[in-house]
Design a protein around this motif. Structure first.
Motif, mmCIF file in Angstrom:
data_model
loop_
_atom_site.group_PDB
_atom_site.id
_atom_site.type_symbol
_atom_site.label_atom_id
_atom_site.label_comp_id
_atom_site.label_asym_id
_atom_site.label_seq_id
_atom_site.Cartn_x
_atom_site.Cartn_y
_atom_site.Cartn_z
ATOM 1 N N SER A 6 0.821 -1.209 0.000
ATOM 2 C CA SER A 6 0.000 0.000 0.000
ATOM 3 C C SER A 6 0.854 1.257 0.000
ATOM 4 O O SER A 6 0.561 2.230 -0.712
ATOM 5 N N VAL A 7 1.921 1.244 0.804
ATOM 6 C CA VAL A 7 2.806 2.412 0.875
ATOM 7 C C VAL A 7 3.533 2.612 -0.452
ATOM 8 O O VAL A 7 3.664 3.737 -0.939
ATOM 9 N N ARG A 8 4.005 1.514 -1.055
ATOM 10 C CA ARG A 8 4.691 1.649 -2.338
ATOM 11 C C ARG A 8 3.753 2.197 -3.414
ATOM 12 O O ARG A 8 4.128 3.086 -4.190
ATOM 13 N N GLU A 9 2.531 1.698 -3.468
ATOM 14 C CA GLU A 9 1.576 2.157 -4.488
ATOM 15 C C GLU A 9 1.178 3.611 -4.246
ATOM 16 O O GLU A 9 1.101 4.416 -5.186
ATOM 17 N N ALA A 10 0.920 3.956 -2.975
ATOM 18 C CA ALA A 10 0.541 5.331 -2.659
ATOM 19 C C ALA A 10 1.673 6.300 -2.986
ATOM 20 O O ALA A 10 1.427 7.433 -3.433
ATOM 21 N N ALA A 11 2.906 5.858 -2.791
ATOM 22 C CA ALA A 11 4.055 6.716 -3.071
ATOM 23 C C ALA A 11 4.130 7.078 -4.550
ATOM 24 O O ALA A 11 4.484 8.204 -4.912
ATOM 25 N N LEU A 12 3.788 6.133 -5.405
ATOM 26 C CA LEU A 12 3.775 6.414 -6.844
ATOM 27 C C LEU A 12 2.738 7.485 -7.165
ATOM 28 O O LEU A 12 2.959 8.352 -8.024
#
Length: 418
Positions: A163-169
């Motif tokens: 979730s954090v990786r996707e939100a960061a994008l």
């Protein structure tokens, strides 16, 4: 065929894989010709004599439990106190066990549940009642002592990191004209394991999450704001992951919701993400978005870790074996036998070494600046989120979960007055 019945109960906040443990318990007990009852809504169901006959469920339904999130029989947050303070309740449990010929009690939960199972074993011994009590590990907080990790954590950790990786994008794409800072609130009252898992989303201090706030370190607002400013000036945007349980130097929860105490005596928390977002906006002037995944962290079976799922099944099976061998007052613990390649096994540990003990993040897992994880933490965490757990999907595009019949067992005792 073993003598007596096995009673299984779920406790506390459920996880994406707690039903996998239930499936492992019931399926293995059936293979050993042992009937399994389940308590409705955890220990409350046992006290109220609200029991479910799992023999009424098909083998296919029990197998489907292994990929179904939630708590199939219901759980509860209800803490039994000491044997002296709550003796009447403990004796009521023994009355229910005797009425239904329960000789094996498996309590699937965290620290407090291990304590309850341990105390029940002590009372049964006092009354010379043949009862084997097993604590079965479960928690997304990864704070159980002795065991290397805990079923439920790996899947919540995977959900957090993804979730954090996707939100960061998303943030990176919008930073030029919109959001500069994104704050993600992770569960974790005293232990920062889930917040640490977010660190798997990036490999360097410049990659998201650029700031992680752990409950093991005192929250310093000036240092936090300075770090966020530095990241935004260098990278252009910043992702912050904060554990719900961060405290200031005086030990006060930053996100004390003012809601009193819960059933376990814990301060009701809530809102650390919104608080931090407000401070960043007010002091630094950046546009901020924030999120509180809350239940999503522990219910996301669609993103469960295969490692976690396999361990959840294994502790359920091991718990039945321990019970049938008369290994009283123990818990099946996960032991890491090799870090690379990652290998593990299940071993019994005494419940008294687990009960009411809490495993927090080792100092060596937190970066010296306090805002990230170390290589040692990454080595520990990464194997726990590996792989995808099997999940059948329907033609409607949704996962195919199961709902049990949960046929009630006829009561034999007077109603419990509580």
């Amino acid at each position: 065929m073993a003598n007596g019945t096995l009673l299984y109960a779920q406790s506390g906040g459920v996880t994406a894989v707690i039903n996998a443990t239930a499936s492992g318990v019931i399926a293995h007990a059936r293979s050993r010709k042992v009937n399994v009852l389940a308590a409705r809504n955890g220990i409350l169901g046992a006290l109220r004599e609200e029991l479910v006959d799992t023999t009424k469920e098909s083998a296919a339904s029990i197998a489907a439990l292994a990929h179904t999130p939630g708590g199939a029989f219901g759980s509860c947050r209800y803490k039994l106190k000491s044997l002296e303070a709550d003796r009447a309740k403990y004796e009521r449990l023994l009355e229910v066990f005797k009425a239904h010929d329960v000789r094996y009690f498996l309590y699937n939960g965290g620290n407090d549940s291990a304590d309850t199972a341990w105390k029940v074993s002590q009372l049964a011994a006092e009354f010379d009642y043949p009862l084997t009590c097993i604590g079965v590990p479960k928690t997304i907080d990864n704070d159980l002592a002795v065991t290397d990790t805990c079923p439920g954590f790996g899947s919540a950790a995977k959900y957090t990191a993804v979730s954090v990786r996707e939100a960061a994008l998303d943030v990176a794409a919008m930073a030029e004209t919109s959001t500069r800072v994104f704050v993600y609130e992770a569960m974790g009252r005293h232990a920062g394991w889930l917040a640490a898992a977010a660190g798997l989303a990036g490999a360097t201090p410049e990659e998201a999450p650029q700031v992680i706030l752990f409950p093991e370190r005192a929250y310093d607002e000036a240092a936090f704001l300075a770090r966020v400013r530095k990241v935004v000036e260098k990278v252009g945007w910043c992702v912050v992951v904060a554990s719900e349980g961060i405290r200031d130097a005086q030990g006060r929860f930053v996100a004390d919701a003012g809601g009193g105490k819960d059933a376990f005596g814990h301060t009701q928390l809530g809102g650390v993400a919104s608080h931090l977002a407000g401070r960043v906006k007010d002091e630094l002037g950046y546009k901020v978005h924030w999120t509180v995944p809350d239940y999503l962290q522990r219910s996301a079976r669609h993103l469960a870790s295969r490692t976690d799922w396999e361990q959840a099944l294994a502790v359920g099976k091991a718990a039945v074996e321990y019970a049938l061998k008369g290994m009283n007052a123990v818990m099946p613990a996960i032991v890491r036998t090799s870090p690379a390649p990652y290998r593990w096994k299940i071993e019994p540990v005494p419940l008294h070494k687990v009960a009411n003990h809490e495993k927090t993040m080792p100092a060596g897992f937190i970066r010296k600046d306090g805002f990230g994880i170390t290589a040692k933490a990454r080595e520990y965490l990464q194997p726990l989120i590996r792989g995808e757990a099997p999940l059948p999907w329907g033609r409607d595009g949704l996962p195919r979960y199961v709902t049990l019949k949960n046929v009630a067992v006829k009561k034999k005792l007077p109603a419990w007055k509580g």
